[in-house]
Scaffold this active site. Structure first.
Site, PDB file in Angstrom:
ATOM      1  CG  ASP A 153      -1.864   1.068   1.398  1.00  0.00           C
ATOM      2  OD1 ASP A 153      -1.485   2.122   0.862  1.00  0.00           O
ATOM      3  OD2 ASP A 153      -3.079   0.999   1.790  1.00  0.00           O
ATOM      4  CE  LYS A 163      -3.079   8.952   4.063  1.00  0.00           C
ATOM      5  NZ  LYS A 163      -4.267   9.313   4.389  1.00  0.00           N
ATOM      6  NE  ARG A 197      -8.479   7.033  12.178  1.00  0.00           N
ATOM      7  CZ  ARG A 197      -8.973   6.487  11.038  1.00  0.00           C
ATOM      8  NH1 ARG A 197      -8.668   6.689   9.892  1.00  0.00           N
ATOM      9  NH2 ARG A 197     -10.407   6.320  10.785  1.00  0.00           N
ATOM     10  CG  PHE A 205     -14.413   5.644  11.449  1.00  0.00           C
ATOM     11  CD1 PHE A 205     -14.097   6.765  10.473  1.00  0.00           C
ATOM     12  CD2 PHE A 205     -14.314   4.329  11.225  1.00  0.00           C
ATOM     13  CE1 PHE A 205     -13.246   6.049   9.457  1.00  0.00           C
ATOM     14  CE2 PHE A 205     -13.620   4.024   9.956  1.00  0.00           C
ATOM     15  CZ  PHE A 205     -12.982   4.906   9.104  1.00  0.00           C
TER      16      PHE A 205
HETATM   17  N1  F0G Z   1      -4.598   3.046   2.581  1.00  0.00           N
HETATM   18  C1  F0G Z   1      -4.035   3.806   3.465  1.00  0.00           C
HETATM   19  C2  F0G Z   1      -2.741   3.738   4.016  1.00  0.00           C
HETATM   20  C3  F0G Z   1      -4.686   4.996   3.632  1.00  0.00           C
HETATM   21  O1  F0G Z   1      -4.232   5.997   4.398  1.00  0.00           O
HETATM   22  C4  F0G Z   1      -6.127   5.309   3.089  1.00  0.00           C
HETATM   23  C5  F0G Z   1      -6.736   6.491   3.129  1.00  0.00           C
HETATM   24  C6  F0G Z   1      -6.422   4.400   2.093  1.00  0.00           C
HETATM   25  C7  F0G Z   1      -5.658   3.211   1.742  1.00  0.00           C
HETATM   26  C8  F0G Z   1      -7.678   4.310   1.268  1.00  0.00           C
HETATM   27  O2  F0G Z   1      -7.529   5.539   0.447  1.00  0.00           O
HETATM   28  O3  F0G Z   1      -9.213   7.288   1.082  1.00  0.00           O
HETATM   29  O4  F0G Z   1      -8.445   7.084  -1.361  1.00  0.00           O
HETATM   30  O5  F0G Z   1      -9.999   5.510  -0.726  1.00  0.00           O
HETATM   31  N2  F0G Z   1      -6.621   7.104   4.085  1.00  0.00           N
HETATM   32  C9  F0G Z   1      -7.331   8.439   4.480  1.00  0.00           C
HETATM   33  C10 F0G Z   1      -6.880   9.125   5.825  1.00  0.00           C
HETATM   34  C11 F0G Z   1      -8.524   8.487   4.337  1.00  0.00           C
HETATM   35  O6  F0G Z   1      -7.397  10.062   6.095  1.00  0.00           O
HETATM   36  O7  F0G Z   1      -5.822   8.770   6.304  1.00  0.00           O
HETATM   37  P1  F0G Z   1      -8.828   6.217  -0.206  1.00  0.00           P
END
Ligand code: F0G
Length: 487
Positions: A228, A271, A394, A460
């Protein structure tokens, strides 16, 4: 432990501060509302910061997802987007960028990270499978479980300790990995999942030495590594800072090595590239063919995958910028500064500083609030009331219930204060730190929360809570008493 980031400068007296290596050319007006209005807003939002309206927020530190600042080059690239249902030139430019930055031959677009997780889990997770990982992410776990799999977190001892100086809390414990393989057998393991800058334990990186060791074990058993890469740039930056043999290696090459050790790389582009969207990459034609046909079914045609062509253009530019060390070191430099200042003031905060945000330890901050009354959720609400800064819970609110309906208490109760890339200034950071310190001095005024409306999945996001007493009113009144007319 950390060496100076390139986004850190040293004053003549020796003090080090983060510095904005960019100039601000487009701005968005912010509002700092009176404490009484902030209290009203959080009440209306069911004491869930996801349900706040940005007109009531001063510093939005909920997430870096889709909120990093775009560069001038990204915005201008959107003007030459090629609108087409299939065969868009914008897609081919993005494909070329991904090939160069992640080094993978085959690319599948998806509208965001969890959409990639949906497709990967549908193909590679079968009922009864287990997925060992350095730590779960909320949406990842939901997709794995919906497909009948189980997530096994195989982190090292230090990973969930609040105070630590372990440089790589995101490492996989290889003994635990071997034990999982012995217990379940390789055929029950869908894949091994590495998450870059492990989000839920405080944006903590893994090392390349660890990844190489895991690769060796995976090869011995014919297992696939899925990476990821949503926060890959920052993980690469920490490898450069903290892993001796990479001290003089450019993060561009570190990124390629991380991806090269994985059969499949997926990411949230919200991100990685400061845009929207996401994607899946692999060098294996076999993996590509297995996944390919689900993209038109769930996302859209293979050359847009649920994204607008303008987003795809900006994503291509953003991917190249992910290899720019001054861009990638921005957010870690601000986070490091914030964490060090809070730590110095005796405020419980996850150390060492990681990626994405500064993570307050709500159980240390509010030891009088039982975990069943959601200390991290309460701290998020309290900080919003006293500052207008919105963070993200979290902890147990972000967890799930067991078969008997009891909360599965989270390993850590964190309030994440995200530092989206290139969004906030140092004076805004100082404001945040001041209000956190005031709240810590008045922490005994903060009480717990309870659910009043609880969705069955990913509760959440939309769940509504209420305070267990009138503590929010008392907190707001104390704030007004101490700050007078000031906001
Ligand atoms: N993997 C990780 C490590 C993430 O941090 C996120 C999303 C996702 C997958 C999913 O991606 O939102 O584009 O569908 N993190 C956001 C956060 C929501 O606020 O940490 P996504």
């Amino acid at each position: 432990m950390d060496k100076n980031g390139s986004s850190t400068i040293r004053f003549a007296g020796g003090e080090q501060i983060p510095v904005e290596l960019h100039k601000v050319r487009i701005v968005q007006k912010l509002h700092l509302k009176p404490v009484e209005e902030r209290l009203e807003a959080i009440e209306k939002g069911g004491y869930n910061t996801f349900l706040l309206n940005t007109q009531d927020i001063f510093l939005d530190m909920l997430t870096d997802s889709g909120t990093n600042a775009m560069s001038d080059n990204q915005v201008s690239s959107m003007l030459h987007a090629d609108d087409a249902y299939s065969g868009s030139q914008s897609f081919y430019r993005m494909e070329a960028a991904l090939k160069e930055v992640f080094g993978k031959k085959y690319i599948l677009p998806a509208h965001q990270g969890r959409a990639a997780e949906n497709i990967i889990s549908k193909i590679f997770v079968k009922p009864g499978d287990v997925i060992p990982t350095n730590y779960h992410f909320t949406t990842t776990m939901a997709h794995i479980e919906i497909n009948g799999g189980k997530v096994l977190e195989i982190y090292g001892e230090e990973a969930v300790k609040i105070k630590s100086n372990h440089p790589f809390k995101g490492n996989i414990d290889v003994d635990k990995l071997r034990a999982v393989i012995d217990e379940y057998g390789a055929e029950k393991i869908g894949f091994i999942r590495f998450e870059a800058s492990t989000n839920l334990i405080g944006g903590q990186p893994f090392s390349l030495a660890n990844m190489r060791e895991v690769r060796k074990i995976a090869d011995e058993h014919g297992l696939m590594i899925v990476l990821d890469a949503s926060l890959i740039g920052e993980n690469a930056w920490f490898i450069k800072q903290r892993e001796e043999e990479y001290e003089n290696v450019h993060i561009k090459d570190i990124l390629l090595e991380m991806c090269g050790l994985s059969e499949l790389v997926y990411f949230s582009s919200r991100k990685v590239t400061s845009t929207r969207g996401g994607g899946i990459c692999t060098d294996s034609e076999d993996i590509y063919m297995k996944l390919r046909d689900l993209v038109p079914l769930y996302e859209g045609f293979l050359t847009y995958g649920g994204m607008s062509v303008r987003e795809i253009e900006a994503m291509a530019v953003g991917l190249y910028e992910t290899t720019d060390e001054t861009v990638i070191s921005q957010s870690p430099a601000f986070i490091k500064y914030a964490v060090e200042q809070l730590d110095k003031a005796g405020i419980p905060v996850v150390t060492p500083a990681g990626a994405l945000g500064c993570h307050l330890d709500a159980m240390g901050f509010l030891p009088h609030v039982r975990q069943e009354e959601y200390p991290a959720g309460a701290l998020a609400a309290a900080l919003f009331i006293v500052s207008g800064c919105r963070g993200m819970e979290r902890g147990t609110v972000s967890s799930v219930r067991d078969e008997d309906g009891n909360d599965i208490l989270a390993d850590m109760e964190l309030l994440r204060l995200a530092f989206p890339r290139r969004v906030f200034t140092l004076s805004q950071t100082l404001f945040l730190l001041d209000r956190v310190k005031w709240l810590y001095a008045n922490r005994e005024l903060v009480g717990g929360l309870k659910f009043v409306e609880e969705p069955p999945v990913l509760r959440f996001f939309m769940g509504r809570l209420a305070p267990v007493s009138d503590w929010p009113q008392k907190l707001a009144a104390k704030f007004r008493e101490d700050f007078g007319d000031s906001l």
